[in-house]
Design a protein around this motif. Sequence first.
Motif, short mmCIF file in Angstrom:
data_model
loop_
_atom_site.label_atom_id
_atom_site.label_comp_id
_atom_site.label_asym_id
_atom_site.label_seq_id
_atom_site.Cartn_x
_atom_site.Cartn_y
_atom_site.Cartn_z
N UNK A 126 1.11 4.15 -2.64
CA UNK A 126 0.91 5.55 -2.27
C UNK A 126 2.05 6.41 -2.81
N UNK A 127 3.24 5.86 -2.69
CA UNK A 127 4.42 6.59 -3.14
C UNK A 127 4.36 6.81 -4.65
N UNK A 187 -0.91 6.64 5.63
CA UNK A 187 0.01 5.78 4.88
C UNK A 187 -0.10 4.33 5.33
N UNK A 243 7.35 18.13 6.92
CA UNK A 243 7.01 17.06 7.85
C UNK A 243 5.97 16.12 7.27
N UNK A 244 4.99 16.69 6.56
CA UNK A 244 3.96 15.86 5.96
C UNK A 244 4.53 15.00 4.84
N UNK A 250 0.83 -1.19 0.00
CA UNK A 250 0.00 0.00 0.00
C UNK A 250 0.87 1.25 0.00
N UNK A 251 1.90 1.23 0.83
CA UNK A 251 2.73 2.44 0.92
C UNK A 251 3.51 2.65 -0.37
N UNK A 259 6.17 12.09 6.23
CA UNK A 259 5.21 11.07 6.63
C UNK A 259 4.79 10.18 5.47
N UNK A 260 5.03 10.73 4.26
CA UNK A 260 4.57 9.96 3.11
C UNK A 260 5.67 9.07 2.53
N UNK A 294 -2.05 19.86 0.58
CA UNK A 294 -1.37 20.28 1.80
C UNK A 294 -1.58 21.77 2.04
N UNK A 340 -0.40 12.01 8.19
CA UNK A 340 0.10 11.43 6.94
C UNK A 340 0.55 9.99 7.16
N UNK A 341 1.30 9.82 8.27
CA UNK A 341 1.82 8.48 8.56
C UNK A 341 0.69 7.48 8.75
N UNK A 400 2.20 15.55 10.13
CA UNK A 400 2.98 14.37 9.71
C UNK A 400 2.39 13.08 10.28
#
Lengths: 897, 111
Positions: A9-10, B60, A66-67, A5-6, A70-71, A24, B56-57, B53
């Motif tokens: 997402x990436x 994710x 920072x967001x 999934x990640x 998180x991705x 954002x 977001x995490x 963040x």
Amino acid sequence: MAWTRSVWARVRQLVARRATERRMDEEMRFHLDMETEKNIREGMSIEEASRQAVLAFGGVEKHKEGMRDGRRIPLLENLVQDTRYAARSLRRTPGFTITVVLTLAAGIGATTAMYGVMSRLLLLPPPHVMEPERVVKPYFTYDAVDRDPETYTGRDYAYFERVRASSRTLRSVGAYVQMDFPVDEGSDALQAKVTLATQGFWSVLGTRPALGRLFSDEEAVPIGGARVAVLGHAFWRRHYGGDPAVVGKTLRVKGHPYEIVGVTPRGFRGIELEETDVWLPIGAYADGSPDSLKWTETRYGFWLTDVGRLAPGATAAQAGAELSALTRSIDDEHARERKRPTDPETGTKSWVTAGPVVGALGRDMKRIPEARVAVWLVAIAGVLLAAACVNVASLLLLRAMRRRREIAVRVALGMGRGRMAAQLFTESLLLATVGGVVALTVAIAGTTWISRVLLPDLAWEPDSLDWRMLSLTGTCILGTALLAGLAPLLQTREDPARVLREGAQQGSPARSRVLRGLLATQIALSVVLLTGAGLFLRSLQRIDAVDLGFDRQHVLVATIDFSGTGKTRKQVGAFWEQALERVRAIPGVERASLSTTAPLRTAFGAGIFRLPEGTARVVKEQGMPTVNYVTPDFFATAGTRIVLGRDFRPEERHGAPTLVLNETLARVGWPGRSALGACIPFETMKGCATVIGVVANARRFDLREPEMLMYYLPLTPDDGGLLLVREAPRARLGAETLRRALAELDPNLPYLHVESLGTPLDLQIRPWRLGASVFTAFGVLAMLLAAVGLYSALAYAITQRTREIGIRLAIGARAGDVVRLVMRDGLRVALVGISVGLAACIVAGPWIADLLFEVGPRDGPVLVAVSALLLFVTLLASAGPIMRALRVDPTIAMRAE
Amino acid sequence: MTPQPQSDVLRGSVELLVLKTLSLAPQHGWGIGQRIQQISEGELEVNQGSLYPALQRLEQQGLITSDWGVSENNRRARYYEITRLGLAALEREADSWRRFAATMELVLRRT
């Protein structure tokens, strides 16, 4: 799956980066607006409210960063982070890291090197042979009623012709024999390893030349063929510097001119393991012998090896059956011609096996003794690898114990067990990788060492690192990492609260059964390897102590192949007489003699020889006696002891009927009485020959052989065949000096071969020497590993028990008590390890028994010595920790916690 | 002036608080922050620098999902909602957090 999934997402994010950025931005703006509204509700002015909202929020860009963070894909990020963390923590403990890396390198490197040799000897097909799995080599086995079955790898030329003419299961058949021939002339002359090949040989193998051509079937007929030669690749490089213009040049073989027609491809060695310098047609076998033997027709020989390519659709089993039937009918024919009982009549079973040509192992395991040793080498390398893995595991376990609290705290602080485990695993993986890289270097160096030093005359291709070896190393690395990674993993399953409650006193290695088990295992494995080393060293010692009946070290043998020179027997004899005189004048020569043969070389069957009545039966059992014609001083030169009577006198060289017996013949012929003075009738002589002496038995060919009957007659001046020279004590005469001195006598001499009398034995002794060196190297390595493991464990135990020791000292314990306390831990482990190791040796001993020379596999002195050595090593490993324990200051120790 | 936050929330616990908040009702980012402050009676203030963040995490990891919605003051806002996976994670994390707190308590009491 979370990571798919990640990753998705990436990917999506990459595609829709702008959309994300917009999202954002919008989210931030919404947040600020809400914050501002709230501030206004709380009574701020609009400007103030907005200012405060921005202030409270901080930099918009920072948040966006920072967001974005998180991705990111956590897996990759974690991996990088874990690797960095592992590298840092390994750098912090260089002693531990170096020990583990070296341990892995030694274990993996040694195993890989051994595997390389093993695969070379046993697994890889001979290079440059087309479809090697379709090529077979017959093995002839005879199982007589009252004897052990015997297997031969060759027959005679007549047999080859029969198979060639009649076989249906073999599409093509060839045959070959390896010999040593003198080649080239003048100062370039040398003894070369040649292979003589028949018609069909090249088409069976399907080899293509690297240069020029191979010789044709017409050129390879036994009589009337062509004088052509094909050079082996290595010989071409060595002797001709790889000159491509070599084709068409002439090479002297036994003095005859042979035209060089081609060069074999690099690494080609036929189906044997030894390198061939020059490939010649079979006609070279008797080229130039004046007394032309009818070698193509003689039978009952076992000198020519056959090789065949299976016909389409035929199997090796069918070929074996066909050859068995053919061989039986040929054998019966021969028996009837000679008026002997046939095999079926004597109950002898015989069969032919069409064996594979891949590897060194024949059906009988006899093809090359190194092959058997190689299996053992791989096994002991495996033991070393096991010892290395155990050592790494114990070191990692110890490290895990030290970090028990650290791990507990980190788990308590919210680090997921999975992440923790991943981190620990990364650490062992990193260690294993570094170890693996070093190991590869060790493996390459090891392979070179083995091929150059231990097995120098086998044909080694330059690139001995193959994919199998690489994948093996890879498997070793991953396996070790997984194994060693297991120990700390268990740690993360503990309840952190309990660990933290327990305090520092816990986790003493002395109390860890697993660790103690690992340490004891290492010692046990060292015992096994060192016992092997001890047994092989004892074998070598026994071999050195064997009374061969001659001196193998201080005597040189000079031989010359005169067959191509056209010299008559008389001229050759005269040359040797002259050589004897010349050599005796060289300083550093103590004695010299001439003879027709020398021990370990050829042996000639004796003529008709009648022994006293009643001994004929014994002679039949012991085989026909062999004879050697010698000049006076032969026994003193060779170092053969005269037991009774005297040596020949110079005047007896001219036909005085005297002879000397060896001990066995004297005993068999004249049991219980002296043979001296007996007169033995010879059919070739008028009257009889008087026994003037009895000498010690000398080995004819082998280190291990039954007693043989032998006698000596005086050498007449025309019969000289070889020259023996004994060096004076402490005079380093050397083969080269002798060669030069002899070459001065006649500038037109063909190649002059000089070697030590014992040289043929070196090859026989090599398996033991090989075993001894490798076992010793590995045993010492395993022992060092065990010592390091024990030392680390004991040293750590001391740091853990400082408080306990402090208390003991405070309540009146003496230094001796402390020493005992530390010692007990080490000794207990050592004793368990030694006992287990000894038990393993006693159980496994018989497997190695027939590799040893006159030493039992459960040799008491060896077992005792190995045990003592390991106890001593244990004491050494405990010495450091004991010193540390003795320095404990009770007041400091007790305040410490 | 805004009152100084009494306790800066430990970084690792933001996710837990977010999950807890979202387990009650879907909410937008700003609302989540407000809600945490409210529930903790002003003791905890979530820094925006760690909140977004964290969102977001969590998204994710599939523990929450988000979509555009309309806020109480009729603005377009990004609303977050807890998933089934998120609920399970919340239970697990809350449990481990409780154990950690108990351990800390124990350690602090003993030393």
